[in-house]
Design a protein around this motif. Structure first.
Motif, PDB file in Angstrom:
ATOM      1  N   ASP A  47       6.051 -34.621 -17.940  1.00 52.65           N
ATOM      2  CA  ASP A  47       6.874 -33.774 -18.799  1.00 52.65           C
ATOM      3  C   ASP A  47       8.304 -33.694 -18.286  1.00 52.65           C
ATOM      4  OD1 ASP A  47       4.983 -33.193 -20.716  1.00 52.65           O
ATOM      5  OD2 ASP A  47       4.317 -31.333 -19.763  1.00 52.65           O
ATOM      6  N   PHE A  48       8.468 -33.609 -16.972  1.00 52.75           N
ATOM      7  CA  PHE A  48       9.815 -33.540 -16.409  1.00 52.75           C
ATOM      8  C   PHE A  48      10.569 -34.853 -16.624  1.00 52.75           C
ATOM      9  CE2 PHE A  48       7.632 -30.097 -14.280  1.00 52.75           C
ATOM     10  CZ  PHE A  48       8.589 -29.097 -14.248  1.00 52.75           C
ATOM     11  N   GLU A  49       9.852 -35.960 -16.550  1.00 51.59           N
ATOM     12  CA  GLU A  49      10.475 -37.256 -16.829  1.00 51.59           C
ATOM     13  C   GLU A  49      10.893 -37.339 -18.294  1.00 51.59           C
ATOM     14  OE1 GLU A  49       7.466 -39.989 -15.671  1.00 51.59           O
ATOM     15  OE2 GLU A  49       7.469 -39.336 -13.577  1.00 51.59           O
ATOM     16  N   GLN A  52      13.933 -35.159 -19.284  1.00 56.55           N
ATOM     17  CA  GLN A  52      15.230 -35.642 -18.802  1.00 56.55           C
ATOM     18  C   GLN A  52      15.587 -37.029 -19.343  1.00 56.55           C
ATOM     19  OE1 GLN A  52      15.922 -34.343 -14.408  1.00 56.55           O
ATOM     20  NE2 GLN A  52      13.697 -34.347 -14.662  1.00 56.55           N
ATOM     21  N   ARG A  53      14.627 -37.664 -20.000  1.00 51.16           N
ATOM     22  CA  ARG A  53      14.862 -39.017 -20.515  1.00 51.16           C
ATOM     23  C   ARG A  53      15.931 -38.994 -21.606  1.00 51.16           C
ATOM     24  NH1 ARG A  53      10.197 -43.251 -22.682  1.00 51.16           N
ATOM     25  NH2 ARG A  53      11.600 -44.696 -23.753  1.00 51.16           N
ATOM     26  N   GLY A  54      16.820 -39.934 -21.557  1.00 53.64           N
ATOM     27  CA  GLY A  54      17.859 -40.061 -22.575  1.00 53.64           C
ATOM     28  C   GLY A  54      19.036 -39.132 -22.400  1.00 53.64           C
ATOM     29  N   LEU A  55      19.093 -38.407 -21.279  1.00 58.25           N
ATOM     30  CA  LEU A  55      20.208 -37.482 -21.065  1.00 58.25           C
ATOM     31  C   LEU A  55      21.524 -38.251 -20.994  1.00 58.25           C
ATOM     32  CD1 LEU A  55      21.301 -34.633 -20.461  1.00 58.25           C
ATOM     33  CD2 LEU A  55      20.865 -35.096 -18.026  1.00 58.25           C
ATOM     34  N   GLY A 107      21.463 -30.182 -22.548  1.00 53.70           N
ATOM     35  CA  GLY A 107      22.566 -31.117 -22.726  1.00 53.70           C
ATOM     36  C   GLY A 107      22.407 -31.943 -23.980  1.00 53.70           C
ATOM     37  N   LEU A 108      23.101 -33.069 -24.005  1.00 50.02           N
ATOM     38  CA  LEU A 108      23.052 -34.020 -25.115  1.00 50.02           C
ATOM     39  C   LEU A 108      22.141 -35.175 -24.720  1.00 50.02           C
ATOM     40  CD1 LEU A 108      24.011 -35.243 -27.822  1.00 50.02           C
ATOM     41  CD2 LEU A 108      26.014 -36.132 -26.586  1.00 50.02           C
ATOM     42  N   PHE A 109      21.148 -35.464 -25.573  1.00 50.62           N
ATOM     43  CA  PHE A 109      20.146 -36.482 -25.271  1.00 50.62           C
ATOM     44  C   PHE A 109      20.075 -37.528 -26.389  1.00 50.62           C
ATOM     45  CE2 PHE A 109      18.937 -32.584 -23.208  1.00 50.62           C
ATOM     46  CZ  PHE A 109      18.369 -32.953 -21.995  1.00 50.62           C
ATOM     47  N   LYS A 110      19.810 -38.759 -25.992  1.00 47.00           N
ATOM     48  CA  LYS A 110      19.502 -39.811 -26.960  1.00 47.00           C
ATOM     49  C   LYS A 110      17.983 -39.900 -27.083  1.00 47.00           C
ATOM     50  CE  LYS A 110      20.040 -44.746 -27.963  1.00 47.00           C
ATOM     51  NZ  LYS A 110      20.633 -46.032 -27.516  1.00 47.00           N
ATOM     52  N   VAL A 111      17.480 -39.683 -28.292  1.00 43.92           N
ATOM     53  CA  VAL A 111      16.042 -39.771 -28.544  1.00 43.92           C
ATOM     54  C   VAL A 111      15.635 -41.222 -28.759  1.00 43.92           C
ATOM     55  CG1 VAL A 111      14.168 -39.056 -30.076  1.00 43.92           C
ATOM     56  CG2 VAL A 111      15.997 -37.437 -29.501  1.00 43.92           C
ATOM     57  N   THR A 112      16.379 -41.893 -29.609  1.00 48.28           N
ATOM     58  CA  THR A 112      16.216 -43.320 -29.877  1.00 48.28           C
ATOM     59  C   THR A 112      17.501 -43.782 -30.553  1.00 48.28           C
ATOM     60  OG1 THR A 112      14.714 -44.998 -30.804  1.00 48.28           O
ATOM     61  CG2 THR A 112      15.166 -43.074 -32.171  1.00 48.28           C
ATOM     62  N   ASP A 113      17.608 -45.049 -30.901  1.00 54.97           N
ATOM     63  CA  ASP A 113      18.846 -45.536 -31.496  1.00 54.97           C
ATOM     64  C   ASP A 113      19.213 -44.717 -32.727  1.00 54.97           C
ATOM     65  OD1 ASP A 113      19.072 -47.489 -29.600  1.00 54.97           O
ATOM     66  OD2 ASP A 113      18.218 -49.091 -30.839  1.00 54.97           O
ATOM     67  N   PRO A 348      11.005 -34.704 -26.485  1.00 58.09           N
ATOM     68  CA  PRO A 348      10.257 -35.732 -27.223  1.00 58.09           C
ATOM     69  C   PRO A 348       9.151 -36.372 -26.384  1.00 58.09           C
ATOM     70  CG  PRO A 348      12.645 -36.085 -27.344  1.00 58.09           C
ATOM     71  CD  PRO A 348      12.391 -35.105 -26.243  1.00 58.09           C
ATOM     72  N   LEU A 349       8.452 -37.303 -27.040  1.00 58.26           N
ATOM     73  CA  LEU A 349       7.430 -38.102 -26.377  1.00 58.26           C
ATOM     74  C   LEU A 349       7.543 -39.522 -26.905  1.00 58.26           C
ATOM     75  CD1 LEU A 349       4.940 -38.115 -24.471  1.00 58.26           C
ATOM     76  CD2 LEU A 349       3.531 -37.612 -26.481  1.00 58.26           C
ATOM     77  N   TRP A 350       7.397 -40.505 -26.009  1.00 58.29           N
ATOM     78  CA  TRP A 350       7.543 -41.907 -26.381  1.00 58.29           C
ATOM     79  C   TRP A 350       6.225 -42.652 -26.124  1.00 58.29           C
ATOM     80  CZ3 TRP A 350      11.184 -38.904 -24.110  1.00 58.29           C
ATOM     81  CH2 TRP A 350      12.463 -38.868 -24.695  1.00 58.29           C
ATOM     82  N   GLY A 351       5.990 -43.687 -26.910  1.00 54.52           N
ATOM     83  CA  GLY A 351       4.817 -44.537 -26.712  1.00 54.52           C
ATOM     84  C   GLY A 351       3.695 -44.173 -27.657  1.00 54.52           C
ATOM     85  N   GLN A 352       3.273 -45.147 -28.476  1.00 53.14           N
ATOM     86  CA  GLN A 352       2.284 -44.893 -29.524  1.00 53.14           C
ATOM     87  C   GLN A 352       0.986 -44.316 -28.979  1.00 53.14           C
ATOM     88  OE1 GLN A 352      -0.706 -46.743 -30.343  1.00 53.14           O
ATOM     89  NE2 GLN A 352      -1.058 -45.956 -32.419  1.00 53.14           N
TER      90      GLN A 352
END
Length: 650
Positions: A47-49, A52-55, A107-113, A348-352
């Motif tokens: 969850d912590f990863e 913070q992903r896409g920050l 902060g500002l995060f990128k979720v996906t393109d 968010p969460l990534w990966g099908q």
């Protein structure tokens, strides 16, 4: 005249100004919280990863003020004592502390393109989707001030772009209230900006908490910890986010309505497919699929917590079975394709594969709660008994995203019982039982008197039997509100709050402790609903609200009618007072006792407080024809609700 629950959090009393006489965690509480550390998989850091992903970047200071310089959002007050490198204090449930740490990642995060989020600027997230010419914004927070700050932050970091569309995922205020911080209504009217929502949005957005708004608002003070100090002994986390912003809540009505699942829209070059999910987390709600990005917006139908089937501030019970069925439909619609899911709270969460596992557990937390509560109900157990018996299977118990940070298994199982069976347990003694004060006097008498009860309660407090002590001392306080039992009951609520995993439960207990020690507050809490909410309220909703304000002792024996002509709506109504009841109809009587001619806008101004009824009549904005005394009688029979009613004392 009308109060909004979330708006009520904008109190005149500062949380940090609240009297602070907190006590440390007892050894029993320390042991209880240590057991939480041992029982849950705290070594799991995914969850912590993900949080913070896409920050992309953060702002050094996240303190947002209104035009008068008043603070409406202050993440800094939490930063002083919550950080990723700090262990949970003895006075905070470690699981709730973990949730607070995750919600502090801002902060500002990128979720996906082409999809970005600003997190940590309100209870909810605001999402920016990149179109061909501008931004498509999902859920613009609670207040216009924080939404404006988020837009400026995004434009500064990603390049300035106009807002081309706003999408409201559902009808709760933290998902539409900041809209005027993003767009000008003139541009909406001119067709330069689209606003998209699901069927019934405006009705539900305006109506929630209108009829029962005063009581819900008072209880919301408890649920959201509005008065609690920001430290390890006070407010730590709201479950869905840290707390709520307190700026101006706004509303611009939708220009486009989603009617059903499968409806598609091409907005500024971005294709979206909607899933209509009424009766789930909100009366009207919708998820959104981005087929070109394999991204799925889940609104608030899934978050990283167990949600409420019945919110503690009070509301209609939600349908857990329907909720789970829509999540199953989500899996069937897009489960084979989804690569990223994101929502209006949390991260968010990534990966099908991970997403489908997550969806199944979210689906099953509501289905399990429903099915097992109904199973036990059909065995004859009451709601209280069910909440004590029901346990989650390990797959759901040890899953962070179904832990009870907002809703809890205990109160959700009772909610399922309530939905089917109502308040009555079936036991004849509960059919016509005594009200709290009357019962308390007899309880204390039967238990040997106040002194004897306090002596036993102190011994049980020392043993850490806080649930029982709270039950017993509740009667002592209601039998004698001036008793020393208030002090011990406050200490008891405090320890229960320190042990609570749910943010709202913690707030409820600690607010109860505060009011026992300091008395019921008398200032703040009277902020009316925003002008936009009132202006979007149809006449019928106003009349329903007036109906519940009728004082029967003043209306008894009255029999008269009032014709009302709304000149700007070209709508006419007849109100009748008979049998101490207010009714209304569009079938106009030709022989009213009195007639009023006015615009809905003038009526709105009276409600908002920008003018008075007397001024509107004197200015000719309200024209009265007939027996004006009947209108005066009508106004005189309307009850005025006291906001700061007692809860933990009689």
């Amino acid at each position: 005249m009308i109060r909004s629950v979330i708006s009520l959090i904008a109190l005149a009393v500062s949380a940090n100004a609240m009297a602070i006489d907190s006590k440390p965690a007892t050894q029993s509480t320390i042991e209880a919280n240590n057991n939480v550390l041992k029982s849950l998989p705290f070594s799991d850091t995914k969850d912590f990863e993900d949080a913070q992903r896409g920050l992309i970047t953060t702002e050094d200071t996240v303190t947002i003020k209104n035009e008068n310089g008043d603070v409406v959002w202050d993440l800094e007050s939490y930063k002083k004592y919550i950080s990723l490198d700090k262990k949970s204090p003895a006075s905070v449930n470690p699981s709730l502390w973990r949730n607070a740490q995750l919600n502090m990642i801002n902060g500002l995060f990128k979720v996906t393109d082409g999809i970005y989020q600003v997190r940590g600027y309100d209870l909810s997230n605001v999402t920016f989707v990149e179109g061909k010419t501008g931004w498509i914004v999902f859920d613009p927070l609670i207040s216009q001030e924080v939404a404006k700050a988020a837009l400026e932050f995004v434009n500064k970091e990603l390049g300035e772009r106009p807002v081309k569309a706003v999408i409201y995922s559902h009808s709760h205020l933290d998902h539409f209230g900041g809209v005027r911080g993003l767009v000008d209504e003139k541009d909406v009217i001119a067709g330069k900006v689209e606003i998209i929502a699901s069927h019934g949005f405006t009705e539900h957005a305006v109506s929630e908490n209108v009829i029962a708004g005063n009581a819900m608002g008072r209880r919301a003070i408890y649920m959201y910890g509005a008065l609690l100090p920001r430290n390890e002994f006070g407010g730590v986390n709201g479950g869905l986010g840290q707390t709520t912003s307190t700026g101006v809540a706004t509303l611009i009505g939708p220009t486009d309505i989603i009617e059903k699942t499968g409806d598609e829209r091409m907005v500024d070059g971005v294709k979206m497919v909607f899933q209509y999910t009424p009766g789930t987390e909100a009366p009207t709600e919708m998820n959104t699929w981005f087929p070109e990005k394999k991204a799925l917006w889940m609104a608030e139908n899934t978050t990283n917590t167990m949600h409420n089937i019945l919110t503690l501030r009070g509301a209609q019970v939600r349908d857990a079975l329907k909720w789970s069925s829509y999540l199953n439909e989500t899996i069937e619609l897009w489960g084979n394709e989804v690569e990223v899911k994101f929502q209006s709270h949390h991260w968010p969460l990534w990966g099908q594969e991970d997403i489908i596992s997550y969806f199944k557990k979210q689906r099953d937390i509501y289905k399990y709660t429903h099915d097992q509560s109904v199973r036990l109900m059909n065995q004859g157990y009451t709601g209280e008994e069910i909440s004590e018996i029901i346990k989650l299977p390990k797959e759901l118990e040890n899953n962070w995203a179904t832990r009870g940070y907002y809703g809890t298994l205990r109160h959700n199982s009772r909610a399922v019982y309530q939905r089917y069976m109502g308040w009555y347990t079936g036991n004849p003694s509960d059919l016509n039982n005594l009200p709290p004060t009357n019962a308390a006097i007899k309880y204390v008498e039967y238990m040997g008197g106040e002194s004897a009860v306090l002596e036993k309660a102190r011994a049980d407090f020392a043993k850490g039997e806080y649930r029982w002590v709270a039950e017993v001392l509740k009667h002592v306080v209601f039998a004698n509100p001036n008793t020393k039992g208030k002090e011990l009951l406050a200490d008891t609520y405090e320890q229960l709050g320190y042990q609570a995993e749910s943010g709202p439960w913690r707030s409820v207990y600690l607010q109860g402790a505060y009011e026992l020690r300091n008395g019921t507050p008398t200032t703040g809490g009277l902020t009316t609903a925003s002008p936009d909410i009132i202006r979007n309220m149809p006449p019928e909703m106003l009349f329903d609200y007036l109906s519940v304000r009728i004082l029967p002792e003043k209306a008894e024996g009255m029999n008269f009618s009032i014709n009302i002509d709304f000149t700007d709506l070209d709508e006419q109504y007849t109100l009748t007072i008979e049998n101490s009841v207010l009714n209304y109809t569009k079938v106009i009587t030709e022989t009213p006792s009195v007639s009023l001619k006015l615009s809905k806008a003038v009526l709105d101004d009276v409600q908002i407080g920008s003018t008075t009824l007397e001024k509107a009549i004197a200015n000719g904005d309200i024209v009265i024809d007939g027996d004006a005394s009947k209108f005066k009688d009508f106004i005189g029979m309307l009850d005025q609700f006291k906001f700061w009613f007692n809860i933990v004392t009689p």
